[in-house]
Design an enzyme around this catalytic site. Structure first.
Site, PDB file in Angstrom:
ATOM      1  N   ASP A  88       0.854  -1.194   0.000  1.00 15.90           N
ATOM      2  CA  ASP A  88       0.000   0.000   0.000  1.00 15.90           C
ATOM      3  C   ASP A  88       0.886   1.239   0.000  1.00 15.90           C
ATOM      4  O   ASP A  88       1.806   1.351   0.804  1.00 15.90           O
ATOM      5  CB  ASP A  88      -0.901   0.016   1.239  1.00 15.90           C
ATOM      6  CG  ASP A  88      -1.927   1.124   1.116  1.00 15.90           C
ATOM      7  OD1 ASP A  88      -2.750   1.053   0.189  1.00 15.90           O
ATOM      8  OD2 ASP A  88      -1.896   2.074   1.925  1.00 15.90           O
ATOM      9  N   ASP A 494     -23.308 -20.959 -26.841  1.00 15.87           N
ATOM     10  CA  ASP A 494     -22.385 -20.992 -27.990  1.00 15.87           C
ATOM     11  C   ASP A 494     -23.073 -21.669 -29.171  1.00 15.87           C
ATOM     12  O   ASP A 494     -24.175 -22.225 -29.037  1.00 15.87           O
ATOM     13  CB  ASP A 494     -21.071 -21.712 -27.605  1.00 15.87           C
ATOM     14  CG  ASP A 494     -19.881 -21.108 -28.363  1.00 15.87           C
ATOM     15  OD1 ASP A 494     -20.018 -20.823 -29.567  1.00 15.87           O
ATOM     16  OD2 ASP A 494     -18.818 -20.919 -27.750  1.00 15.87           O
ATOM     17  N   GLY A 520     -26.905 -21.588 -29.608  1.00 14.76           N
ATOM     18  CA  GLY A 520     -27.510 -20.490 -30.351  1.00 14.76           C
ATOM     19  C   GLY A 520     -26.432 -19.573 -30.889  1.00 14.76           C
ATOM     20  O   GLY A 520     -25.251 -19.749 -30.586  1.00 14.76           O
ATOM     21  N   ASP A 521     -26.882 -18.595 -31.677  1.00 13.27           N
ATOM     22  CA  ASP A 521     -25.961 -17.628 -32.270  1.00 13.27           C
ATOM     23  C   ASP A 521     -26.249 -16.282 -31.617  1.00 13.27           C
ATOM     24  O   ASP A 521     -27.368 -15.766 -31.719  1.00 13.27           O
ATOM     25  CB  ASP A 521     -26.254 -17.581 -33.788  1.00 13.27           C
ATOM     26  CG  ASP A 521     -25.351 -16.593 -34.517  1.00 13.27           C
ATOM     27  OD1 ASP A 521     -24.857 -15.642 -33.868  1.00 13.27           O
ATOM     28  OD2 ASP A 521     -25.160 -16.772 -35.728  1.00 13.27           O
ATOM     29  N   PHE A 522     -25.252 -15.730 -30.919  1.00 11.95           N
ATOM     30  CA  PHE A 522     -25.571 -14.513 -30.144  1.00 11.95           C
ATOM     31  C   PHE A 522     -25.879 -13.299 -31.016  1.00 11.95           C
ATOM     32  O   PHE A 522     -26.381 -12.300 -30.532  1.00 11.95           O
ATOM     33  CB  PHE A 522     -24.546 -14.207 -29.048  1.00 11.95           C
ATOM     34  CG  PHE A 522     -23.087 -14.191 -29.452  1.00 11.95           C
ATOM     35  CD1 PHE A 522     -22.624 -13.381 -30.464  1.00 11.95           C
ATOM     36  CD2 PHE A 522     -22.173 -14.984 -28.743  1.00 11.95           C
ATOM     37  CE1 PHE A 522     -21.276 -13.361 -30.792  1.00 11.95           C
ATOM     38  CE2 PHE A 522     -20.825 -14.971 -29.075  1.00 11.95           C
ATOM     39  CZ  PHE A 522     -20.379 -14.152 -30.114  1.00 11.95           C
ATOM     40  N   ARG A 537     -12.676 -13.083 -24.854  1.00 14.56           N
ATOM     41  CA  ARG A 537     -12.032 -13.205 -26.155  1.00 14.56           C
ATOM     42  C   ARG A 537     -13.073 -13.277 -27.274  1.00 14.56           C
ATOM     43  O   ARG A 537     -12.926 -14.045 -28.211  1.00 14.56           O
ATOM     44  CB  ARG A 537     -11.118 -14.439 -26.186  1.00 14.56           C
ATOM     45  CG  ARG A 537     -10.074 -14.401 -25.095  1.00 14.56           C
ATOM     46  CD  ARG A 537      -9.211 -15.621 -25.097  1.00 14.56           C
ATOM     47  NE  ARG A 537      -8.050 -15.422 -25.933  1.00 14.56           N
ATOM     48  CZ  ARG A 537      -7.629 -16.293 -26.836  1.00 14.56           C
ATOM     49  NH1 ARG A 537      -8.275 -17.401 -27.048  1.00 14.56           N
ATOM     50  NH2 ARG A 537      -6.555 -16.048 -27.546  1.00 14.56           N
TER      51      ARG A 537
HETATM   52  O1  LIG Z   1       4.320   8.148  -8.374  1.00 15.88           O
HETATM   53  C1  LIG Z   1       3.457   7.265  -8.222  1.00 15.88           C
HETATM   54  N1  LIG Z   1       2.821   7.080  -7.050  1.00 15.88           N
HETATM   55  C2  LIG Z   1       1.897   6.115  -6.876  1.00 15.88           C
HETATM   56  C3  LIG Z   1       1.541   5.283  -7.925  1.00 15.88           C
HETATM   57  C4  LIG Z   1       0.485   4.217  -7.815  1.00 15.88           C
HETATM   58  O2  LIG Z   1      -0.469   4.580  -6.849  1.00 15.88           O
HETATM   59  C5  LIG Z   1      -1.169   3.418  -6.397  1.00 15.88           C
HETATM   60  C6  LIG Z   1      -1.296   3.510  -4.901  1.00 15.88           C
HETATM   61  O3  LIG Z   1      -2.474   2.899  -4.491  1.00 15.88           O
HETATM   62  P1  LIG Z   1      -2.525   1.574  -3.626  1.00 15.88           P
HETATM   63  O4  LIG Z   1      -1.276   1.374  -2.870  1.00 15.88           O
HETATM   64  O5  LIG Z   1      -3.793   1.617  -2.857  1.00 15.88           O
HETATM   65  O6  LIG Z   1      -2.589   0.433  -4.735  1.00 15.88           O
HETATM   66  P2  LIG Z   1      -3.698   0.130  -5.838  1.00 15.88           P
HETATM   67  O7  LIG Z   1      -3.280   0.686  -7.158  1.00 15.88           O
HETATM   68  O8  LIG Z   1      -5.073   0.516  -5.369  1.00 15.88           O
HETATM   69  O9  LIG Z   1      -3.621  -1.431  -5.957  1.00 15.88           O
HETATM   70  P3  LIG Z   1      -3.880  -2.539  -4.810  1.00 15.88           P
HETATM   71  O10 LIG Z   1      -4.738  -3.578  -5.478  1.00 15.88           O
HETATM   72  O11 LIG Z   1      -2.518  -3.038  -4.424  1.00 15.88           O
HETATM   73  O12 LIG Z   1      -4.593  -1.887  -3.652  1.00 15.88           O
HETATM   74  C7  LIG Z   1      -0.299   2.227  -6.817  1.00 15.88           C
HETATM   75  O13 LIG Z   1      -0.931   1.559  -7.912  1.00 15.88           O
HETATM   76  C8  LIG Z   1       0.990   2.865  -7.300  1.00 15.88           C
HETATM   77  O14 LIG Z   1       1.620   2.112  -8.304  1.00 15.88           O
HETATM   78  C9  LIG Z   1       2.196   5.470  -9.153  1.00 15.88           C
HETATM   79  O15 LIG Z   1       1.928   4.747 -10.152  1.00 15.88           O
HETATM   80  N2  LIG Z   1       3.157   6.450  -9.271  1.00 15.88           N
END
Ligand SMILES: O=c1[nH]cc([C@@H]2O[C@H](COP(=O)(O)OP(=O)(O)OP(=O)(O)O)[C@@H](O)[C@H]2O)c(=O)[nH]1
Length: 631
Positions: A88, A494, A520-522, A537
């Site tokens: 995080d 399909d 069926g054919d969608f 796909r």
């Molecule tokens: O300079 C940058 N700073 C941050 C980022 C990106 O920001 C997100 C941070 O969000 P988080 O940690 O909550 O992660 P999520 O994207 O929500 O993915 P999770 O599924 O792990 O919760 C993170 O993606 C960083 O890469 C950036 O790209 N540049």
């Protein structure tokens, strides 16, 4: 050789990255780590004021993200992973924690707060080692955080809004992406750049080193605690595991690709090579001691020039069922394989040696045998056999690709040149003979089975009580959905020619709640009722006009709150980065009127038919997933 021994320790383990962040996936992929992506469903709602310091919040959130995935995978009777990694990233400024902006105004508030000031970026990381005792999940949690200080220039209102309108801030902590346009806002960075991007790779490797190479008591004084063991140190510490065969080698040219993510610094520099060798330095010497000029060869271009030879070697070994013989009877000498298969000894020996060099086979004094990957993916009965797709690639795609030049000149498919028949209808073409039909179904089944878990778990689909997989072929994804959502009613729709031939592909044990197959054919027939329609796909086979016909049919039967889930290779908006998907788009050119599309292109198509809240998950594997709901 695994350049980074600590990451090599993870080679034989089932590693899961509990993150939807494409940046984290890229950072770990770039160093050759093999992992599955299972995005966490943990909502980032911990009470911030209950943490004494911002990093404690990031670490706890990372831990909860990883634990949620570990528990979900265990509870849903999926195979318990060995290691789950959660992370995080937050920005801390003036005692406030900033996460991802919820809208443009929020991005504005964040960026104006950061303007002209220094702030801290914290990434908390949790590494969870899992094991299953009886029916219980047991976990050992290691966590840490990394802090990087970043200073922004003074940002004018105009620059701020221009940046916000670029769309870049929205999925990024603090509302900026330092690796892209956001890099222009930054005056300095003190600390680990990749930590700002979302994953502190260096600290992660040191943590693994601590976990896997605890210093022996009598040599404590010789070991640098904050170092990732160098290759030499690693060999001394080796426990005999062979990392080499499963590890992706990173050559010089690949490093150029990776650094595109971090334009403001040379991420993979070799300056400190004397003491601590980080993961993927380009060795300056080859094994014979020849130096410099060999390292400067355009290895990426040479690899591309040779790519077709490697593909064909794989196709021929598969077609001759060499991997099947070696699984059942290996190790075998070349002469024995040649006798089994009915081929020449000299040709067989060269093919087997090439497969060894490509990492598909192993060679010892007893003869040739399969690698674990060959057993799993290349034998015709392997757990995740790709045999069907390989044969389809050899017999169908290869002749089409031979006519790529004409396809590019003419802008259209090449079935007439490759097979002497004009393509009337994409699928009728496949189904004109029983043999071709079965080969095509086996190919589709291989890919659907291999990607089913990624697709089924990319989002929490538990709110949908019934699902219809349009063009769901043998039901591989449908069966996975029922495993994960046991109360979901799943229908596969399909063509009659397909449904008549599905029995061979059904799992041996009957599931408690079986999949319903409807033919069926969608494009022409009524669609079965469902809360969620899946198109895996499918859209890439068709031009926009046909897609509008299909989406308007689905929209007409969807009530508000019902959804569409697409599984496709999603291109980046600039169409320049995702080579697998871009090559797949060429694949669609030579054989269909369709193409691969970017996330915004899918969003545009879906929104025209009343679908909103379009979310895209890049899984880091073959198929990405798009979910939207009818308003
Ligand atoms: O300079 C940058 N700073 C941050 C980022 C990106 O920001 C997100 C941070 O969000 P988080 O940690 O909550 O992660 P999520 O994207 O929500 O993915 P999770 O599924 O792990 O919760 C993170 O993606 C960083 O890469 C950036 O790209 N540049």
């Amino acid at each position: 050789m695994a350049l980074n021994p600590v990451l090599g320790k993870l080679v034989s383990k089932r590693v899961v990255l509990a993150s939807a962040s494409p940046r984290r996936q890229e950072i770990l992929t770039n160093v050759g780590l093999r992992f599955e992506v299972v995005p966490s469903w943990f909502k980032e709602t911990l009470e911030k004021s209950s943490f004494a310091a911002p990093y404690e919040y990031a670490v706890e959130t990372a831990k909860q993200k990883a634990l949620e995935v570990a528990n979900r995978m265990h509870v849903k009777h999926l195979r318990t992973p060995d290691i789950v990694i959660g992370a995080d990233t937050i920005v801390s400024v003036d005692e406030q924690i900033l996460e991802k902006p919820v809208d443009k105004q929020d991005a504005y508030r964040m960026l104006s707060r950061l303007s002209g000031k220094e702030h801290s970026v914290f990434t908390g990381v949790a590494i969870i080692h899992c094991s299953s005792k009886g029916n219980q999940l047991e976990t050992e949690i290691t966590d840490f955080y990394e802090e990087t200080k970043v200073k922004f220039s003074d940002l004018s209102e105009e620059l701020l809004w221009e940046y916000i309108h670029s769309g870049e801030p929205m999925d990024k902590a603090g509302g900026y992406g330092i690796q892209a346009l956001g890099g222009m806002l930054v005056e300095y960075v003190h600390g680990d750049f990749l930590n700002v991007v979302g994953f502190p790779l260096n600290h992660f490797c040191k943590k693994l080193a601590e976990l896997y190479y605890p210093p022996p008591k009598h040599t404590v004084q010789h070991i640098k605690h904050d170092s990732i063991p160098s290759v030499d140190t690693f060999e001394n510490l080796s426990d005999g595991e062979s990392e080499s065969s499963n590890f992706i080698e990173h050559k010089g040219a690949n490093n150029l690709d990776s650094s595109s993510m971090c334009p403001s610094r040379p991420v993979y520099n070799c300056e400190n090579s004397s003491s601590v060798r980080t993961g993927f330095m380009v060795p300056l010497e080859n094994q014979n001691g020849a130096s410099e000029s060999a390292a400067k060869l355009p290895s990426k271009i040479l690899d591309l020039m040779d790519g077709f030879k490697a593909s064909k070697a794989l196709f021929v070994a598969s077609k001759l069922k060499m991997f099947d013989y070696l699984k059942n009877k290996g190790p075998l000498k070349a002469v024995d394989v040649a006798n089994e298969v009915g081929t020449s000894v000299c040709g067989t020996e060269r093919l087997l040696d090439a497969c060894v060099a490509l990492g598909l086979l192993e060679k010892t004094s007893q003869g040739y045998s399969n690698t674990d990957s060959a057993n799993t993916y290349l034998t015709s009965d392997g757990e995740y056999s790709l045999h069907g797709y390989i044969i389809h690639s050899n017999d169908h795609l290869w002749p089409l690709f031979t006519n790529l030049e004409s396809a590019v000149r003419e802008g259209s498919r090449q079935n007439h040149r490759a097979f002497g028949r004009k393509a009337e209808d994409l699928f009728k073409d496949y189904y004109h003979s029983q043999e071709v039909k079965q080969r095509f179904m086996a190919a589709m089944h291989s890919i659907a089975h291999l990607t089913a878990r990624d697709v089924a778990t990319a989002f929490d689909l538990s709110q949908f009580k019934s699902t219809c997989d349009l063009g769901g072929c043998t039901g591989a994804l449908a069966h996975e959905l029922i495993q994960i959502y046991p109360n979901m009613k799943v229908t596969v729709f399909d063509l009659p020619e397909v449904i008549a031939n599905i029995s061979y592909f059904q799992p041996s044990e009957q599931c408690a709640a079986p999949v319903t197959f409807v033919s069926g054919d969608f494009f022409k027939d009524n669609l079965p009722e469902a809360d969620l329609y899946i198109l895996s796909r499918v859209l890439h086979d068709w031009p926009d006009e046909k897609i509008h016909v299909l989406l308007s049919k689905i929209s007409a039967v969807c009530k508000p709150g019902c959804g569409i889930l697409l599984a496709e290779m999603v291109l980046d908006d600039e169409k320049k980065n995702r080579s697998t998907a871009l090559l797949q788009s060429l694949n669609m050119l030579v054989q269909t009127e369709g193409k691969e599309r970017s996330g915004s292109e899918y969003q545009g198509l879906l929104e025209q038919h009343g679908f909103a809240n379009v979310k895209i998950r890049l899984t880091g594997n073959l198929l990405d997933v798009v979910l939207c709901v009818k308003t």
